[in-house]
Design an enzyme around this catalytic site. Sequence first.
Site, PDB file in Angstrom:
ATOM      1  CB  ALA A 174       3.966   2.676  -5.376  1.00 60.89           C
TER       2      ALA A 174
ATOM      3  CD  GLN B 238      -3.088  -0.441  -0.039  1.00 59.39           C
ATOM      4  OE1 GLN B 238      -3.195   0.746  -0.317  1.00 59.39           O
ATOM      5  NE2 GLN B 238      -3.794  -1.385  -0.663  1.00 59.39           N
ATOM      6  CB  SER B 239       4.012   2.005  -1.771  1.00 57.41           C
ATOM      7  OG  SER B 239       4.817   3.127  -2.049  1.00 57.41           O
ATOM      8  CG  ASN B 240       0.722   6.661   1.084  1.00 58.13           C
ATOM      9  OD1 ASN B 240      -0.396   6.278   0.777  1.00 58.13           O
ATOM     10  ND2 ASN B 240       1.117   6.756   2.348  1.00 58.13           N
TER      11      ASN B 240
END
Length: 339
Positions: free
Chosen positions: A79, A75-77
Site C-alpha cells: 500500500a 501495515q501493508s508495504n
Amino acid sequence: MHLARFPRIFLAHLPTPLERLDRLTKELGGPEIWIKRDDCTGLSTGGNKTRKLEFLMAEAEIQGADTVITQGATQSNHARQTAAFAARLGLACHILLEDRTGSNDPNYNGNGNVLLDHLHGATTSRRAGGVDMAAEMELLADRLRAEGRRPYIIPGGGSNPTGALGYVNCAFELVGQANDRGLVIDQIVTATGSAGTQAGLVTGLKALNAGIPLLGIGVRAPKEKQEANVFALAQKTSEKLGCPGVVARADVVANCDYVGQGYGIPRADTLEAIAMFAQLEGILLDPVYSGKGAAGLIDLIRKGQFSKGQRVVFLHTGGAAGLFGYDAVFAEDRKALEV
C-alpha cells in the site's frame, strides 16, 4: 526473454545491490550468505512491490486511469509503495486496509506504513479481517466510475501476471550479477505471501535455465495453499511471457513453519532474526515478511539444511517502515539495552 515488449515505467533504483554478509555468515557457521537488497528499490523507503508497480502502473497509464485502488493489511508495504508511485504519477490513490491482526495499538494502526500512506496523499478506509477484499475493491471502483473517475484496480501485493513480471526481471538481474562476479548460487531464499515475488522469480529462473533452486518462507498460508497459489500464478506468468509450461509443480517450494499465529504477528524467532541482521550487518528487516523469511533461513542453517561451501542468497523484500508500527513488540528488548 525480451521484457522490453511489456509496458513499464522506470522508477525503481535498479539494479539493487548484491552483498555478502560476512558477520552473519561467521555467526551461523554455515553457508556463505549473500543478500539481494530489494529494500533499496527507491520510492518511500523501497521494497519488492516497486518492481511490480513499474509494470502495473504502466498498464494503468495505458488504460487512461486517473485513480488506482489497492488493498492490504494495516501495515501493508505494498500500500505504501503504491501510494508513493501514484504520487509520482499524479494519480489519486485509494487503499482498503484489512485488519488481519485485531490490534488496538494506536501505533500499529496509525504509524509506520499507515503514516506514509497518508503523507503520500492516499486515502484509506478499513475493513474487518476475512472480508472479500477483491469484492470490496470492485464496489469502490463502481462507485468511482459512477462519479466519472477512471479507476485501475491493483490486487493485494501487486500479485498478478503483470506484477510478477517485475520479479521475472529480478531473476534476470540477479543471475547477471552472479555471472559478472563468478558467483555460483546454490539457493535463493525469500519471504512469500501474496505469491507474486516467488512466482515471478521462479518463472524467470526457469526461463533462463539458471539451475538455481528457490525456497519461499511463508508468512501467512499453510504450505499446500501457498505452493498452489504460487504455482498457479507462475503458470499464468509464463503464459504471458510466451513460455507456457516452463515452471513445473516441483519447482515451487515453500516452507511455512515460521508463520506462527498468523499474518503480521511476529514470533520470537522473527524478532531474533531482525536483531541479528540489525546488530551484525546494519540491515533492517520487517516483522511481517523479511523478518519471518530470515528466521526461516537462520533456523534451516542451524539445522544443517545448508552447509559450509554453499552460497545462499537471501532476497530482502523490504518493509522497514513497518517497524515503527510494532514499537510495543520490541519494548522488552529495549529495556534490556537501557543503561
